[in-house]
Design a protein around this motif. Structure first.
Motif, PDB file in Angstrom:
ATOM      1  N   TYR A 144       0.850  -1.187   0.000  1.00 45.64           N
ATOM      2  CA  TYR A 144       0.000   0.000   0.000  1.00 45.64           C
ATOM      3  C   TYR A 144       0.891   1.245   0.000  1.00 45.64           C
ATOM      4  O   TYR A 144       1.608   1.504   0.969  1.00 45.64           O
ATOM      5  CB  TYR A 144      -0.883   0.027   1.244  1.00 45.64           C
ATOM      6  N   LEU A 145       0.848   1.989  -1.093  1.00 43.78           N
ATOM      7  CA  LEU A 145       1.550   3.264  -1.179  1.00 43.78           C
ATOM      8  C   LEU A 145       0.538   4.372  -0.934  1.00 43.78           C
ATOM      9  O   LEU A 145      -0.367   4.584  -1.736  1.00 43.78           O
ATOM     10  CB  LEU A 145       2.193   3.437  -2.557  1.00 43.78           C
ATOM     11  N   SER A 146       0.678   5.071   0.176  1.00 41.81           N
ATOM     12  CA  SER A 146      -0.211   6.192   0.488  1.00 41.81           C
ATOM     13  C   SER A 146       0.603   7.479   0.475  1.00 41.81           C
ATOM     14  O   SER A 146       1.828   7.463   0.640  1.00 41.81           O
ATOM     15  CB  SER A 146      -0.896   5.970   1.839  1.00 41.81           C
ATOM     16  N   TYR A 147      -0.079   8.610   0.294  1.00 41.37           N
ATOM     17  CA  TYR A 147       0.643   9.866   0.076  1.00 41.37           C
ATOM     18  C   TYR A 147      -0.320  11.037   0.212  1.00 41.37           C
ATOM     19  O   TYR A 147      -1.546  10.875   0.186  1.00 41.37           O
ATOM     20  CB  TYR A 147       1.303   9.876  -1.305  1.00 41.37           C
ATOM     21  N   SER A 148       0.251  12.226   0.342  1.00 38.34           N
ATOM     22  CA  SER A 148      -0.547  13.444   0.440  1.00 38.34           C
ATOM     23  C   SER A 148      -0.791  14.032  -0.940  1.00 38.34           C
ATOM     24  O   SER A 148       0.076  13.997  -1.818  1.00 38.34           O
ATOM     25  CB  SER A 148       0.164  14.479   1.317  1.00 38.34           C
ATOM     26  N   ALA A 149      -1.989  14.596  -1.108  1.00 42.53           N
ATOM     27  CA  ALA A 149      -2.375  15.320  -2.308  1.00 42.53           C
ATOM     28  C   ALA A 149      -2.820  16.715  -1.899  1.00 42.53           C
ATOM     29  O   ALA A 149      -3.188  16.954  -0.749  1.00 42.53           O
ATOM     30  CB  ALA A 149      -3.504  14.581  -3.038  1.00 42.53           C
ATOM     31  N   GLY A 150      -2.792  17.654  -2.838  1.00 42.46           N
ATOM     32  CA  GLY A 150      -3.247  19.005  -2.544  1.00 42.46           C
ATOM     33  C   GLY A 150      -2.143  19.887  -1.987  1.00 42.46           C
ATOM     34  O   GLY A 150      -0.955  19.572  -2.076  1.00 42.46           O
ATOM     35  N   GLN A 151      -2.526  21.001  -1.385  1.00 40.55           N
ATOM     36  CA  GLN A 151      -1.592  21.989  -0.841  1.00 40.55           C
ATOM     37  C   GLN A 151      -1.561  21.885   0.683  1.00 40.55           C
ATOM     38  O   GLN A 151      -2.612  21.866   1.327  1.00 40.55           O
ATOM     39  CB  GLN A 151      -2.010  23.398  -1.267  1.00 40.55           C
ATOM     40  N   TRP A 152      -0.384  21.906   1.250  1.00 37.75           N
ATOM     41  CA  TRP A 152      -0.206  21.588   2.669  1.00 37.75           C
ATOM     42  C   TRP A 152      -0.978  22.526   3.595  1.00 37.75           C
ATOM     43  O   TRP A 152      -1.396  22.117   4.684  1.00 37.75           O
ATOM     44  CB  TRP A 152       1.283  21.605   3.032  1.00 37.75           C
ATOM     45  N   ASN A 153      -1.189  23.783   3.190  1.00 38.59           N
ATOM     46  CA  ASN A 153      -1.851  24.741   4.079  1.00 38.59           C
ATOM     47  C   ASN A 153      -3.246  25.120   3.588  1.00 38.59           C
ATOM     48  O   ASN A 153      -3.763  26.192   3.906  1.00 38.59           O
ATOM     49  CB  ASN A 153      -1.000  25.991   4.259  1.00 38.59           C
ATOM     50  N   HIS A 154      -3.875  24.234   2.810  1.00 39.85           N
ATOM     51  CA  HIS A 154      -5.236  24.443   2.331  1.00 39.85           C
ATOM     52  C   HIS A 154      -6.116  23.259   2.726  1.00 39.85           C
ATOM     53  O   HIS A 154      -5.624  22.175   3.043  1.00 39.85           O
ATOM     54  CB  HIS A 154      -5.267  24.610   0.807  1.00 39.85           C
ATOM     55  N   ALA A 155      -7.436  23.483   2.631  1.00 41.81           N
ATOM     56  CA  ALA A 155      -8.384  22.419   2.952  1.00 41.81           C
ATOM     57  C   ALA A 155      -8.296  21.254   1.977  1.00 41.81           C
ATOM     58  O   ALA A 155      -8.733  20.148   2.300  1.00 41.81           O
ATOM     59  CB  ALA A 155      -9.813  22.979   2.954  1.00 41.81           C
ATOM     60  N   ASN A 156      -7.708  21.472   0.798  1.00 41.74           N
ATOM     61  CA  ASN A 156      -7.628  20.387  -0.182  1.00 41.74           C
ATOM     62  C   ASN A 156      -6.490  19.411   0.078  1.00 41.74           C
ATOM     63  O   ASN A 156      -6.310  18.449  -0.677  1.00 41.74           O
ATOM     64  CB  ASN A 156      -7.539  20.938  -1.604  1.00 41.74           C
ATOM     65  N   TYR A 157      -5.721  19.638   1.143  1.00 38.50           N
ATOM     66  CA  TYR A 157      -4.691  18.660   1.525  1.00 38.50           C
ATOM     67  C   TYR A 157      -5.397  17.411   2.041  1.00 38.50           C
ATOM     68  O   TYR A 157      -6.319  17.493   2.859  1.00 38.50           O
ATOM     69  CB  TYR A 157      -3.804  19.260   2.604  1.00 38.50           C
ATOM     70  N   GLN A 158      -4.973  16.227   1.573  1.00 36.61           N
ATOM     71  CA  GLN A 158      -5.670  14.990   1.900  1.00 36.61           C
ATOM     72  C   GLN A 158      -4.754  13.802   1.651  1.00 36.61           C
ATOM     73  O   GLN A 158      -3.633  13.967   1.155  1.00 36.61           O
ATOM     74  CB  GLN A 158      -6.951  14.873   1.074  1.00 36.61           C
ATOM     75  N   VAL A 159      -5.205  12.605   1.986  1.00 34.07           N
ATOM     76  CA  VAL A 159      -4.424  11.378   1.811  1.00 34.07           C
ATOM     77  C   VAL A 159      -5.101  10.508   0.755  1.00 34.07           C
ATOM     78  O   VAL A 159      -6.305  10.241   0.837  1.00 34.07           O
ATOM     79  CB  VAL A 159      -4.292  10.602   3.134  1.00 34.07           C
ATOM     80  N   HIS A 160      -4.315  10.076  -0.222  1.00 27.82           N
ATOM     81  CA  HIS A 160      -4.752   9.133  -1.248  1.00 27.82           C
ATOM     82  C   HIS A 160      -3.885   7.880  -1.150  1.00 27.82           C
ATOM     83  O   HIS A 160      -2.879   7.855  -0.440  1.00 27.82           O
ATOM     84  CB  HIS A 160      -4.606   9.743  -2.642  1.00 27.82           C
ATOM     85  N   TYR A 161      -4.250   6.839  -1.908  1.00 31.14           N
ATOM     86  CA  TYR A 161      -3.412   5.653  -1.916  1.00 31.14           C
ATOM     87  C   TYR A 161      -3.538   4.875  -3.214  1.00 31.14           C
ATOM     88  O   TYR A 161      -4.466   5.077  -4.006  1.00 31.14           O
ATOM     89  CB  TYR A 161      -3.694   4.764  -0.712  1.00 31.14           C
ATOM     90  N   ALA A 162      -2.558   4.001  -3.415  1.00 32.53           N
ATOM     91  CA  ALA A 162      -2.536   3.071  -4.538  1.00 32.53           C
ATOM     92  C   ALA A 162      -1.960   1.760  -4.024  1.00 32.53           C
ATOM     93  O   ALA A 162      -1.331   1.721  -2.956  1.00 32.53           O
ATOM     94  CB  ALA A 162      -1.695   3.624  -5.684  1.00 32.53           C
ATOM     95  N   VAL A 163      -2.149   0.691  -4.777  1.00 34.38           N
ATOM     96  CA  VAL A 163      -1.700  -0.631  -4.332  1.00 34.38           C
ATOM     97  C   VAL A 163      -0.902  -1.311  -5.438  1.00 34.38           C
ATOM     98  O   VAL A 163      -0.987  -0.951  -6.607  1.00 34.38           O
ATOM     99  CB  VAL A 163      -2.883  -1.525  -3.920  1.00 34.38           C
TER     100      VAL A 163
END
Length: 310
Positions: free
Chosen positions: A212-231
């Protein structure tokens, strides 16, 4: 229709239709900090967040009460930073790893300008340190569309090969290397595809034959910062995208830059991440982020259930 992945002769990912979020237990807001890595050792939980001029661990016996320890390493302890003529440096996004009979502490040295960001590594006596820098940067080729930040080292349980994942933000590019047995020297770079919506903060974990490769998406200081993943069925892909795991809601904004761990006490899996609490609007935000911890769950086919913070 996508063909399923198979692991250990079983259908494990049919994949990976994201279901509506389900509450998976109350998130605990722990302390002010960001970019947390977590380890379990010596009967304690250890969290390693971003610092500034130094990186200190936080520890707990129950995941509720946390105590900050002495700095593991400081900028002034790193000779290749002391000798740099850049006007300012910070220590970011560390990763502590127990492997090959020792403890190894990886960290980012930034910012990207005027000198490229770099990744260092220190050898430690234990989870609480003390730590001694290896004497040279581990990754020193930032720039040209790659920012050398956010290291994470994953030891493949099948082969015992240590992999270093890093990169993000400026160029939002993921790179990977294998390490030599000393854990402080690059062996070789290995080809790896940057997954969809990748920004930074890659983290790899392994469960039931699936990587499981998980990672952050979006901008670090905005509400659109979030966690996604791939396998994948190997630590370097090819990836099959799983979607978003952790996103802002009305109360908590910009959750991201996380790590996963399996609690040896009960076998349950948890995510540790940071978020902005009690901030209005969609950003940009200023001030302190807080570290939070929360139990996660997997579907029968191996997909991670999306995480509801409150």
């Amino acid at each position: 229709m996508r063909r399923p992945l198979r692991a250990a002769g079983l259908l494990t990912l049919a994949l990976l239709t994201v279901l509506p979020s389900a509450a998976l237990g109350q998130a605990r807001s722990l302390f002010a900090g960001a970019d947390p890595d977590i380890e379990v050792a010596d009967g304690r939980y250890w969290i390693y967040p971003t610092g500034g001029e130094g990186l200190s661990p936080w520890s707990s016996t129950d995941m509720a009460q946390w105590t900050r320890g002495d700095p593991l390493i400081r900028l002034k302890d790193i000779p290749w930073v002391r000798n740099d003529r850049a006007p300012i440096h910070f220590l970011w996004a560390p990763d502590m790893v127990q492997a090959k009979g020792g403890w190894f502490f990886y960290y980012s040295v930034g910012p990207q300008n005027p000198t490229p960001s770099r990744i260092g590594v220190a050898v430690c006596k234990g989870p609480a340190g003390p730590c001694t820098d290896s004497g040279r940067p581990l990754v020193n080729d930032g720039g040209k569309g790659f920012e050398a930040i956010d290291p994470q080292v994953f030891v493949d349980p099948k082969t015992q090969t240590p992999y270093l994942y890093a990169g993000g933000s400026a160029g939002a590019k993921l790179r990977a290397w294998t390490l030599k047995p000393d854990m402080v020297t690059i062996d070789r770079e290995v080809p790896v595809e940057t997954p969809p919506n990748f920004t930074e903060g890659a983290f790899m974990h392994y469960r039931s034959g699936v990587y499981y490769l998980s990672y952050s998406a979006g901008q670090w200081n905005h509400a659109n910062y979030q966690v996604h993943y791939a396998v994948a069925l190997s630590p370097t892909g090819p990836w099959r995208y799983g979607g978003a795991l952790l996103q802002a809601d009305k109360k908590f904004k910009g959750p991201g830059h996380h790590s996963f761990f399996q609690d040896p006490k009960d076998g349950a899996w948890y995510i540790v991440y940071h978020r902005w609490e009690n901030v209005p609007g969609n950003g940009p935000y200023d001030g302190q982020r807080r570290v939070a911890i929360q139990k996660i769950s997997y579907r029968a086919d191996g997909a991670i259930l999306p995480i509801k913070m409150n």
